[in-house]
Motif scaffolding. Structure first.
Motif, mmCIF file in Angstrom:
data_model
loop_
_atom_site.group_PDB
_atom_site.id
_atom_site.type_symbol
_atom_site.label_atom_id
_atom_site.label_comp_id
_atom_site.label_asym_id
_atom_site.label_seq_id
_atom_site.Cartn_x
_atom_site.Cartn_y
_atom_site.Cartn_z
ATOM 1 N N GLY A 258 0.861 -1.193 0.000
ATOM 2 C CA GLY A 258 0.000 0.000 0.000
ATOM 3 C C GLY A 258 0.886 1.227 0.000
ATOM 4 N N LEU A 259 0.899 1.920 -1.137
ATOM 5 C CA LEU A 259 1.824 3.056 -1.266
ATOM 6 C C LEU A 259 1.062 4.378 -1.387
ATOM 7 C CD1 LEU A 259 4.233 1.221 -3.716
ATOM 8 C CD2 LEU A 259 4.630 1.635 -1.283
ATOM 9 N N GLY A 260 0.105 4.564 -0.480
ATOM 10 C CA GLY A 260 -0.555 5.873 -0.347
ATOM 11 C C GLY A 260 0.458 6.816 0.285
ATOM 12 N N ARG A 261 -0.003 7.929 0.849
ATOM 13 C CA ARG A 261 0.955 8.885 1.421
ATOM 14 C C ARG A 261 1.813 8.250 2.504
ATOM 15 N NH1 ARG A 261 -3.564 13.002 2.819
ATOM 16 N NH2 ARG A 261 -4.505 10.951 2.981
ATOM 17 N N PHE A 262 1.174 7.503 3.408
ATOM 18 C CA PHE A 262 1.903 6.909 4.528
ATOM 19 C C PHE A 262 2.900 5.846 4.041
ATOM 20 C CE2 PHE A 262 2.332 3.987 8.163
ATOM 21 C CZ PHE A 262 2.702 4.881 9.140
ATOM 22 N N ASP B 7 1.849 -2.254 -4.644
ATOM 23 C CA ASP B 7 0.549 -1.578 -4.664
ATOM 24 C C ASP B 7 -0.186 -2.073 -5.914
ATOM 25 O OD1 ASP B 7 -0.445 1.397 -3.278
ATOM 26 O OD2 ASP B 7 -1.515 0.644 -5.047
ATOM 27 N N SER B 8 -1.507 -2.022 -5.860
ATOM 28 C CA SER B 8 -2.271 -2.452 -7.040
ATOM 29 C C SER B 8 -2.330 -1.341 -8.088
ATOM 30 C CB SER B 8 -3.680 -2.875 -6.615
ATOM 31 O OG SER B 8 -4.247 -1.872 -5.804
ATOM 32 N N LYS C 238 1.335 4.470 -8.443
ATOM 33 C CA LYS C 238 1.915 4.514 -7.090
ATOM 34 C C LYS C 238 3.231 3.736 -7.063
ATOM 35 C CE LYS C 238 -1.565 6.578 -4.858
ATOM 36 N NZ LYS C 238 -2.796 5.919 -4.495
ATOM 37 N N LEU D 252 0.726 -5.279 -7.839
ATOM 38 C CA LEU D 252 -0.005 -6.525 -7.576
ATOM 39 C C LEU D 252 -1.141 -6.298 -6.592
ATOM 40 C CD1 LEU D 252 0.946 -7.666 -4.520
ATOM 41 C CD2 LEU D 252 2.971 -8.273 -5.803
ATOM 42 N N ASP D 253 -2.097 -7.206 -6.650
ATOM 43 C CA ASP D 253 -3.177 -7.185 -5.674
ATOM 44 C C ASP D 253 -2.711 -8.068 -4.519
ATOM 45 O OD1 ASP D 253 -5.363 -7.543 -4.093
ATOM 46 O OD2 ASP D 253 -6.723 -8.138 -5.700
ATOM 47 N N ALA D 254 -2.415 -7.441 -3.408
ATOM 48 C CA ALA D 254 -1.815 -8.180 -2.291
ATOM 49 C C ALA D 254 -2.781 -9.110 -1.578
ATOM 50 C CB ALA D 254 -1.191 -7.201 -1.305
ATOM 51 N N SER E 136 -0.039 -0.696 4.740
ATOM 52 C CA SER E 136 -0.495 0.683 4.846
ATOM 53 C C SER E 136 -1.732 0.921 3.980
ATOM 54 C CB SER E 136 0.647 1.608 4.429
ATOM 55 O OG SER E 136 0.197 2.929 4.466
ATOM 56 N N ILE E 137 -2.808 0.242 4.363
ATOM 57 C CA ILE E 137 -4.062 0.401 3.626
ATOM 58 C C ILE E 137 -5.151 0.769 4.640
ATOM 59 C CG2 ILE E 137 -5.806 -0.756 2.202
ATOM 60 C CD1 ILE E 137 -3.541 -2.573 1.172
ATOM 61 N N GLY E 138 -5.689 1.966 4.509
ATOM 62 C CA GLY E 138 -6.694 2.428 5.462
ATOM 63 C C GLY E 138 -8.096 2.364 4.905
ATOM 64 N N GLU E 139 -8.246 2.829 3.698
ATOM 65 C CA GLU E 139 -9.585 2.948 3.097
ATOM 66 C C GLU E 139 -10.264 1.600 2.932
ATOM 67 O OE1 GLU E 139 -11.065 5.959 1.044
ATOM 68 O OE2 GLU E 139 -10.221 6.718 2.921
ATOM 69 N N LYS F 282 -1.401 -0.203 9.477
ATOM 70 C CA LYS F 282 -2.048 1.078 9.722
ATOM 71 C C LYS F 282 -3.545 0.840 9.899
ATOM 72 C CE LYS F 282 -3.103 4.091 6.428
ATOM 73 N NZ LYS F 282 -3.060 5.179 5.439
HETATM 74 P P1 ATP Z 1 -2.842 7.515 2.879
HETATM 75 O O1 ATP Z 1 -3.708 8.251 3.843
HETATM 76 O O2 ATP Z 1 -1.584 6.981 3.471
HETATM 77 O O3 ATP Z 1 -2.633 8.205 1.569
HETATM 78 P P2 ATP Z 1 -4.985 5.707 2.599
HETATM 79 O O4 ATP Z 1 -5.047 4.823 3.766
HETATM 80 O O5 ATP Z 1 -6.032 6.736 2.422
HETATM 81 O O6 ATP Z 1 -3.537 6.224 2.476
HETATM 82 P P3 ATP Z 1 -5.779 3.819 0.802
HETATM 83 O O7 ATP Z 1 -6.619 4.388 -0.266
HETATM 84 O O8 ATP Z 1 -6.423 3.053 1.878
HETATM 85 O O9 ATP Z 1 -4.906 4.931 1.299
HETATM 86 O O10 ATP Z 1 -4.723 2.813 0.158
HETATM 87 C C1 ATP Z 1 -3.393 2.907 0.248
HETATM 88 C C2 ATP Z 1 -2.805 2.260 -0.960
HETATM 89 O O11 ATP Z 1 -3.054 0.860 -0.936
HETATM 90 C C3 ATP Z 1 -3.376 2.785 -2.278
HETATM 91 O O12 ATP Z 1 -2.307 3.255 -3.065
HETATM 92 C C4 ATP Z 1 -4.040 1.554 -2.894
HETATM 93 O O13 ATP Z 1 -3.850 1.501 -4.299
HETATM 94 C C5 ATP Z 1 -3.330 0.400 -2.217
HETATM 95 N N1 ATP Z 1 -4.126 -0.810 -2.129
HETATM 96 C C6 ATP Z 1 -5.417 -0.934 -1.749
HETATM 97 N N2 ATP Z 1 -5.804 -2.226 -1.829
HETATM 98 C C7 ATP Z 1 -4.745 -2.932 -2.263
HETATM 99 C C8 ATP Z 1 -4.506 -4.322 -2.548
HETATM 100 N N3 ATP Z 1 -5.436 -5.232 -2.397
HETATM 101 N N4 ATP Z 1 -3.276 -4.681 -2.990
HETATM 102 C C9 ATP Z 1 -2.299 -3.770 -3.146
HETATM 103 N N5 ATP Z 1 -2.463 -2.470 -2.899
HETATM 104 C C10 ATP Z 1 -3.657 -2.036 -2.470
#
Ligand code: ATP
Length: 221
Positions: A12-16, A35-36, A40, A54-56, A76-79, A102
């Motif tokens: 998960g390569l969002g901001r965090f 990250d998928s 990113k 990849l889809d983790a 690091s996947i929150g949403e 996270k």
């Molecule tokens: P931040 O606040 O750190 O920017 P966030 O928690 O709001 O992050 P999310 O949208 O939850 O960000 O996701 C973080 C990253 O995880 C995104 O870049 C998303 O593409 C990636 N992600 C979500 N699901 C998967 C998955 N199944 N496999 C790989 N990566 C994923």
């Protein structure tokens, strides 16, 4: 350096996740990032040793990425809470030594804890608390929260403390603040006695509440 030679995985390569991966990679440790979202992954590809789209949640893809060889994996996947949970379960099944994740909400955090995550991080909440505490008690060097109200703080000795003994300052009785250690240059005085004098430049490791510490700071006895 601590953790030199260790392999880290960041999923998960969002901001965090991006900043965790980048900071680790800049310290020249091996990082496997995924990250998928292709964009990113492209953003970290210049920094990290291995970057994968990849889809983790897909066990096969996860294994192929080599993340199984990581000592520590940061999720690091929150949403997408479902994805975060599925990935954590797979990582535990794959026998990853240390999983850090996270959490977006307290409920998400609770589930992660129940799944055996070694460390649950609430980045926004923790940064907000840290900022508020630094505004209340002045700049501190480090804070380790323990329990609901108490923390261990590393603070620079206040000026009014200089050349006074701990007995004279009587912080425990007056403010409920315990001095656990005094850092002086390279040396560390653990469990200092009441006769120990605080010197300018000392760093104090104290246990207390933010409320009591800010009281202490304001009153400057
Ligand atoms: P931040 O606040 O750190 O920017 P966030 O928690 O709001 O992050 P999310 O949208 O939850 O960000 O996701 C973080 C990253 O995880 C995104 O870049 C998303 O593409 C990636 N992600 C979500 N699901 C998967 C998955 N199944 N496999 C790989 N990566 C994923």
């Amino acid at each position: 350096m601590k953790n030199k030679g260790k392999i880290f995985g960041v999923i998960g390569l969002g901001r965090f996740g991006f900043h965790v991966a980048k900071t680790l990679a800049q310290a020249r440790v091996e990082v496997i990032a995924c990250d998928s979202d292709e964009e990113k992954v492209r953003r970290v590809a210049d920094f990290v040793s291995h970057a994968f789209v990849l889809d983790a949640t897909d066990e096969k893809a996860l294994k192929e990425s080599g993340i199984v060889s990581a000592d520590t994996v940061i999720v690091s996947i929150g949403e997408n809470i479902e994805a975060s949970i599925l990935i954590v379960v797979q990582l535990k099944e794959l026998g990853i030594k240390e999983v850090i994740a996270k959490a977006a909400t307290p409920m998400h955090g609770k589930i992660l804890e129940k799944l055996g995550v070694d460390r649950v991080i609430y980045p926004e909440r923790d940064m907000a608390i840290r900022l508020a505490h630094s505004l209340l008690i002045g700049e501190f060097i480090e804070e380790i929260p323990i329990g609901e109200k108490h923390s261990i703080f590393e603070i620079k000795a206040f000026e009014f403390m200089h050349r006074k003994t701990l007995k004279e300052l009587d912080l425990r009785r007056r403010y409920d603040v315990s001095v656990l250690a005094i850092k002086r240059g390279e040396s560390m005085l653990v469990n200092p006695s009441g006769e120990e004098q605080i010197m300018p430049g000392d760093i104090l490791v104290v246990l207390g509440t933010t409320e009591k510490l800010s009281e202490l700071y304001e009153k400057k006895p």
